[in-house]
Scaffold this motif. Structure first.
Motif, PDB file in Angstrom:
ATOM      1  N   ALA A  81      34.179  13.244   7.660  1.00 34.82           N
ATOM      2  CA  ALA A  81      33.628  13.226   8.824  1.00 34.82           C
ATOM      3  C   ALA A  81      33.652  14.354   9.302  1.00 34.82           C
ATOM      4  N   ILE A  82      34.276  15.365   9.685  1.00 35.44           N
ATOM      5  CA  ILE A  82      34.307  16.413   9.831  1.00 35.44           C
ATOM      6  C   ILE A  82      33.053  17.651   9.721  1.00 35.44           C
ATOM      7  N   ASP A  83      33.785  17.392   8.128  1.00 27.67           N
ATOM      8  CA  ASP A  83      32.561  18.220   7.382  1.00 27.67           C
ATOM      9  C   ASP A  83      31.301  17.755   7.042  1.00 27.67           C
ATOM     10  N   PHE A  84      30.697  16.250   7.804  1.00 27.99           N
ATOM     11  CA  PHE A  84      29.331  15.916   7.155  1.00 27.99           C
ATOM     12  C   PHE A  84      28.595  16.549   8.772  1.00 27.99           C
ATOM     13  N   LEU A  85      29.426  16.331  10.234  1.00 25.41           N
ATOM     14  CA  LEU A  85      29.252  16.905  11.255  1.00 25.41           C
ATOM     15  C   LEU A  85      28.921  17.964  11.118  1.00 25.41           C
ATOM     16  N   GLU A  86      29.852  18.863  10.753  1.00 27.44           N
ATOM     17  CA  GLU A  86      29.467  20.184  10.510  1.00 27.44           C
ATOM     18  C   GLU A  86      28.531  21.207   9.887  1.00 27.44           C
ATOM     19  N   GLU A  87      28.044  20.628   8.743  1.00 29.41           N
ATOM     20  CA  GLU A  87      26.793  19.964   8.005  1.00 29.41           C
ATOM     21  C   GLU A  87      25.256  19.629   8.835  1.00 29.41           C
ATOM     22  N   ILE A  88      25.217  18.440   9.535  1.00 29.79           N
ATOM     23  CA  ILE A  88      24.353  18.635  10.534  1.00 29.79           C
ATOM     24  C   ILE A  88      24.355  19.661  11.608  1.00 29.79           C
TER      25      ILE A  88
END
Length: 409
Positions: free
Chosen positions: A287-294
């Protein structure tokens, strides 16, 4: 990446509820999960499900690498100095209780003060009530301004040399208010107190830098930030964590056990008893990877835009009370409201018939409800996957609700 592309990453949004396309406006309670998180959880259980830290076989090594790799992602996400300061918990509630039991009870005494505010979630009230009862300390409430914000002038009057703990949520789950945590931490430290931050409603929506905030403890949950349920984080300054006793015992937190005494492992493992929340931690890392990508800045800007749009559209309706600051830049992406002479549960029920999911009740904030002079409220909360069209449908649903009840049904 535009919001329509983001929406495609959330499979649950592609469905109808009660014959209408789902409009999910309850992310402050729990967020939805993108494919990236769901697939990581599926892969863990399909390919390398194993306990961590204990075995030397391949699956155990892969699980340990995934679990400890997630800890490093959390460290980076909140800018902690070391992974030793990142404790995995069941969620924000467990994290705050760990501080209240492990730090507050051994260190407080009669005459000491704990300062919280009227806007706090029950999880940031009851642990301090219990700590005060156990130690003889006094629980004090930081007053709120008329719009629900905290003023530093009031804070300077409330936080004194007798204050030992200040515990404030960074963002209100009812008012959406963003509190001045950095300034409050400085004031707490000037008076010899520690600063505890409930970050459940801030970590999903904005960049967190625990070193810049200079907070002593910071707690947040994975399920509100696109991660799984049952996983959260307690960050603490190393010296404080080292001097705290664990509150649960057994399993992986043990170093050596003798007949009548035992010793604990070093940080962070001394606070992670039993089999840890392995899949949850790995899912949180995804989830952190996803949020940081956005991009957290992009998420916050999007929510400010939605909050401003919702406030404008909903304020135009007759008989509508909206709580919290009018300036959308002073709040995150949620709007809490009531319709005159209509119970919030009835509002939520009619909206649900239109496929619109909102929250109704006291939002685990009964102290704040009393301050607002409301027994309960309705709340629409937005996240990175919501659109202005979602708000348009909400407004249409509110108009139908008003019409339904004004006709005497």
């Amino acid at each position: 990446m535009n919001v329509q592309d983001i929406r495609e990453m959330f499979p649950i949004l592609n469905q109808e509820v009660n014959g209408s396309p789902l409009v999910y406006l309850d992310s402050a309670a729990t967020s939805q999960k993108p494919y990236q998180v769901i697939e990581v959880l599926d892969k863990y259980y399909r390919e390398y499900n194993s306990n961590v830290h204990r075995g030397v076989h391949t699956l155990g090594t892969r699980a340990t690498d995934g679990y400890e790799g997630a800890r490093e992602k959390v460290r980076r996400f909140i800018n902690a100095k070391s992974t030793e300061q990142v404790i995995f918990t069941r969620g924000t509630t467990t994290a705050i209780n760990t501080v209240a039991h492990g730090y507050a009870r051994p260190n407080l005494k009669e005459g000491d003060e704990i300062v919280i505010s009227h806007m706090e979630h029950h999880s940031n009230i009851i642990p301090w009530q219990q700590a005060a009862k156990h130690t003889g300390a006094t629980l004090k409430y930081l007053p709120l301004q008329e719009d629900g914000t905290i003023s530093m002038e009031d804070a300077r009057k409330t936080i004194t040399a007798n204050t030992k703990i200040v515990s404030i949520m960074q963002v209100s789950n009812v008012l959406g208010v963003v509190n001045p945590i950095k300034e409050l931490a400085q004031l707490a430290h000037e008076n010899g107190a520690i600063m505890v931050v409930d970050g459940a409603q801030s970590a999903p929506h904005m960049k967190i830098d625990v070193q810049d905030l200079d907070c002593d403890f910071f707690a947040f949950s994975g399920h509100k930030m696109c991660g799984p349920t049952g996983i959260g984080v307690l960050y603490g300054k190393k010296a404080l964590l080292e001097n705290m006793e664990p509150i649960e015992f057994g399993g992986e937190m043990i170093d050596f056990v003798d007949l009548y005494d035992s010793t604990w492992k070093e940080l962070p493992w001394k606070f992670e008893s039993g089999t840890p929340i392995i899949a949850g931690a790995i899912g949180l890392g995804a989830a952190i990877d996803f949020l940081e990508e956005i991009g957290l800045d992009n998420i916050l800007a999007h929510e400010h835009k939605l909050a401003a749009y919702a406030f404008e559209k909903m304020s135009a309706l007759d008989g509508m009370t909206i709580y919290g600051p009018k300036d959308p830049m002073k709040r995150t992406g949620l709007v809490t409201f009531n319709i005159d002479d209509v119970h919030p549960h009835d509002v939520a029920t009619v909206l649900d018939a239109e496929g619109i999911a909102v929250r109704a009740g006291h939002h685990c904030a009964q102290v704040l409800m009393k301050w607002l002079k409301a027994s309960s409220t309705a709340r629409a909360s937005f996240y990175l996957y919501n659109t202005e069209e979602d708000i348009d449908k909400l407004v249409e649903g509110l108009i139908k609700t008003k019409e339904y009840f004004s006709d005497g049904f």
